[in-house]
Design a protein around this motif. Structure first.
Motif, mmCIF file in Angstrom:
data_model
loop_
_atom_site.group_PDB
_atom_site.id
_atom_site.type_symbol
_atom_site.label_atom_id
_atom_site.label_comp_id
_atom_site.label_asym_id
_atom_site.label_seq_id
_atom_site.Cartn_x
_atom_site.Cartn_y
_atom_site.Cartn_z
ATOM 1 N N UNK A 148 5.479 3.051 2.415
ATOM 2 C CA UNK A 148 6.290 3.548 1.302
ATOM 3 C C UNK A 148 7.052 4.823 1.661
ATOM 4 N N UNK A 149 8.129 5.068 0.948
ATOM 5 C CA UNK A 149 8.861 6.320 1.087
ATOM 6 C C UNK A 149 8.269 7.447 0.266
ATOM 7 N N UNK A 150 7.309 7.120 -0.579
ATOM 8 C CA UNK A 150 6.645 8.141 -1.402
ATOM 9 C C UNK A 150 5.136 8.087 -1.179
ATOM 10 N N UNK A 151 4.694 8.370 0.048
ATOM 11 C CA UNK A 151 3.256 8.290 0.338
ATOM 12 C C UNK A 151 2.477 9.349 -0.437
ATOM 13 N N UNK A 167 2.462 11.534 -5.874
ATOM 14 C CA UNK A 167 3.503 12.223 -6.650
ATOM 15 C C UNK A 167 2.971 13.552 -7.160
ATOM 16 N N UNK A 168 2.211 14.230 -6.315
ATOM 17 C CA UNK A 168 1.588 15.494 -6.710
ATOM 18 C C UNK A 168 2.089 16.671 -5.872
ATOM 19 N N UNK A 169 3.036 16.403 -4.958
ATOM 20 C CA UNK A 169 3.736 17.465 -4.245
ATOM 21 C C UNK A 169 2.836 18.380 -3.438
ATOM 22 N N UNK A 170 3.284 19.628 -3.336
ATOM 23 C CA UNK A 170 2.592 20.643 -2.537
ATOM 24 C C UNK A 170 1.138 20.808 -2.993
ATOM 25 N N UNK A 218 -1.268 7.065 -10.413
ATOM 26 C CA UNK A 218 -0.319 7.937 -9.734
ATOM 27 C C UNK A 218 0.081 9.059 -10.680
ATOM 28 N N UNK A 219 0.308 10.240 -10.125
ATOM 29 C CA UNK A 219 0.920 11.386 -10.810
ATOM 30 C C UNK A 219 -0.106 12.367 -11.364
ATOM 31 N N UNK A 238 -3.239 15.080 -10.878
ATOM 32 C CA UNK A 238 -3.772 15.948 -9.836
ATOM 33 C C UNK A 238 -5.244 15.629 -9.594
ATOM 34 N N UNK A 266 2.081 0.007 -2.449
ATOM 35 C CA UNK A 266 1.372 1.173 -2.980
ATOM 36 C C UNK A 266 1.729 2.453 -2.236
ATOM 37 N N UNK A 267 1.456 3.572 -2.892
ATOM 38 C CA UNK A 267 1.607 4.891 -2.277
ATOM 39 C C UNK A 267 0.399 5.258 -1.431
ATOM 40 N N UNK A 302 -2.672 3.828 -18.359
ATOM 41 C CA UNK A 302 -2.921 5.279 -18.366
ATOM 42 C C UNK A 302 -3.446 5.792 -19.695
ATOM 43 N N UNK A 342 -0.440 11.402 3.651
ATOM 44 C CA UNK A 342 0.307 12.401 4.428
ATOM 45 C C UNK A 342 -0.637 13.278 5.242
#
Lengths: 432, 432
Positions: free
Chosen positions: B79-82, B111-114, B146-147, B149, B255-256, B431, B87
């Motif tokens: 995926x492009x959004x692992x 999708x939780x970034x830094x 997803x999304x 924390x 999937x991510x 969700x 990561x």
């Protein structure tokens, strides 16, 4: 003034407005006429029950243009397995000068090989004979289950019966004859005020499942009494189809039978010259008409309860297209839309899955997601937002998702429906 | 003989055979051990309830290899959004020498970034400290919504609790800790008779929705006590993943978080040399194991009632791939599979829609379709067949579609599940 070209008094407003989506503003020079306003001058239609539908509903429709030298344009499915009526129409018809539409529901005449082509040609010949035109002036369109052979005798009987019923207000029964699983009709009669004078514009359209047209549409028939050059008709139809039916998806499934036909009788006496203000205005009207029809197809998507628009900006033309279709066709996004579930992580997942490129050494995609104006994800990461507000807006009948990709190269949109229990019910038992 | 490396007497046969699909013949040199046979020598595992799942079920799993210099290999989502754990694992781990797996369900940390990366790194550090290894030897895997924390404190408590519970028969509770919507466990303990001696091979795997791995898988953890070079482990895992998880689709959604890890303790004393008969045999066993697991994921596809295999032959490598995925991911084909509806026209439609190329001047695709040995369509056209027989075979638990394209260049297959009411129910309200 439309009564001059219509068939009697015309109600000013239909019971429910045709332009009903916030995503399609009605152009100021377009006026909705009633559903019983009749076809533009120069056109007659009929629909009859010929026994193709088990329900006994109308299933053979015929629409004729009564002028000697009409102008027309057509678009067909981009599938690699086109149905027989598509092949015959595309290869044997004068697509710029069509005079008759022969359409049927209840049988797609697809995956029927040589016999399917022969069957289609027979009905084309019968319709030509019945209406006194050349077979090359009869365009064919079929819809229904794939893989069944066309009951030619029944269709021919239907043609003869329809011929005797052709009338200017026959668009309602013609509409019924082209519908399959459609829950409501997609039909319009409009008046368009052009600088050179008023013209009429009508449409009959069907589509509820197997909808992801790409460069074509489901069945859609358009008539105007404006006078257009064949090149103008082709240009307008092509541009408007790309901005409407090509941007709609119920289930990501390209049909074998998609067909859109625009016919121009010229009977209004109003000539639309290329690159004129008339052409611009007529184009705007056609654009609004087709976009509203496309949204109605999505809203009537098999089992649909809620519809959505995904707009993708940034990236490049290819990436926004891939991302928008990935979101629109994701069963997870569609099921969440159905449930009014604010599960926006699936939008990120759908975009990432489709665009890929996140392999070792590549940074993750910096995806932005905004739902009904609420920004929930910035550069790929969740950000704080009002969760209660989001939970409310995803319950709306129309939900808008905006996706931002890195860069600023392109922009596109796709309209789509949700994935419901009814879709499964309808499609789990279609042929039996 | 497996008891030498196991943790007590081993039942000869598990209650239900692991190899249960007709599409995966069990290699003659592979023997199924019971589900309580325990992990291969050199491995211990545990699973604990740390409060990530609202249900209170186990949700943090840890698996350790107790030898000093183990060998491993891993594959991740394309995926492009692992997700953050992907990561961190891909960029900070010694993927050829992993000693610990830290896995959790209940939160995908995607999708939780830094912050997601920091959270993942913290849990990696905690697992390293708890087991006395370097953080670069701890691979991370998460699954869930997803999304959201990651609740780091809860995971760290889970790590400490799991450390005290690590044992050779901990694979059952480790399995429970990685499951989400899975309806049944996907776990195996095998003995593989190699020319150089017997070795053990175990797997724990989860996956039911968002399944369309492409070059990766959902979570799958594999252990063997065979001694392999890192290159051999990487080669075997790569080839077998391509032939198994990459050929499975529940909903076409990449999937991510997909992660597959093979760990080799070498504790059996049996060394598998490159290009040896041992490598061939172990590869066959791993191949059968992963294919059966992939089919089990599909059979446990969210709401799945019936599964199918589509085999596409002819064309070129790209066209068979596109055609097979189009059939496997078509909601119309999947709904018909669900309903046991012999609506084979949709297979032609899906192939034609995906391959396109049927524009003016191009002949239609000459598609052949055979269902459970019954040829229903030849060169794109319906042919006579026994309709009653077809109606019966499409009611089977496993349905096989064969699609033939022009030419003879390539061949591929995809396993997929049906589209059911339960899939909609599960995913319309995930969700909330």
């Amino acid at each position: 003034m439309s009564t001059e070209r219509g068939a009697g008094p015309v109600p000013m407003v239909s019971p429910q407005p045709f332009f009903r989506s916030r995503w399609v503003p009605t152009p100021a020079h377009v006026r909705e006429l009633g559903t019983d306003a009749g076809l533009p001058a120069g056109f007659r239609a009929a629909g009859v029950a010929a026994g193709l539908k088990a329900s006994g509903d109308p299933d053979v429709g015929m629409l004729v243009c009564d002028v000697q030298e009409p102008v027309s344009a057509a678009r067909f499915t981009a599938t690699g397995t086109p149905a027989a009526p598509v092949l015959v129409s595309r290869e044997r018809c004068r697509l710029g000068a069509l005079r008759v539409v022969l359409a049927n529901a209840g049988c797609a005449n697809a995956a029927t090989g040589r016999r399917g082509l022969d069957d289609a040609a027979k009905t084309q010949g019968a319709a030509a004979a019945a209406t006194g035109v050349d077979p090359s002036e009869v365009v064919l369109a079929s819809t229904g289950a794939i893989s069944h052979f066309l009951p030619v005798d029944a269709v021919v009987k239907g043609i003869l019966q329809a011929r005797s019923r052709l009338h200017q207000r026959g668009d309602a029964e013609f509409q019924r004859a082209i519908q399959t699983t459609d829950a409501f009709e997609k039909r319009a009669n409009l008046e368009v005020e052009l600088p050179s004078g008023p013209v009429r514009l009508s449409a009959q359209c069907k589509g509820a499942g197997m909808i992801s047209p790409r460069f074509a549409t489901m069945l859609c028939f358009l008539q105007t009494d404006a006078a257009l050059a064949a090149e103008t008709a082709d240009l307008l139809l092509g541009v408007c189809v790309k901005r409407s039916f090509d941007r709609a998806s119920v289930d990501g499934q390209l049909s074998t039978n998609d067909t859109a036909v625009l016919m121009c009788s010229g009977s209004s006496g109003v000539t639309v010259a290329p690159e004129s203000e008339d052409e611009l205005r007529l184009g705007e009207a056609l654009d609004a008409l087709l976009r509203q029809l496309a949204i109605m197809m999505v809203a009537d998507g098999e089992g649909a309860g809620r519809i959505a628009r995904v707009a993708v900006r940034g990236g490049c033309p290819e990436s926004v297209e891939v991302a928008a279709r990935a979101v629109a066709n994701s069963p997870l996004v569609k099921a969440a839309l159905h449930g009014g579930d604010p599960n926006w992580g699936r939008i990120v997942q759908a975009v990432g899955g489709a665009l890929g490129g996140g392999g070792s050494g590549h940074p993750p995609l910096a995806v932005d997601v905004t739902i009904e104006g609420i920004n929930v994800c910035s550069e790929g990461a969740a950000i704080p937002f009002d969760e209660q507000a989001l939970a409310q807006v995803v319950q709306r009948d129309e939900v808008e998702y905006e996706v931002g990709l890195s860069g600023e190269g392109a922009e596109t949109e796709v309209f789509f429906s949700d994935l419901s229990h009814e879709y499964v019910t309808i499609n789990a038992d279609y042929t039996t």
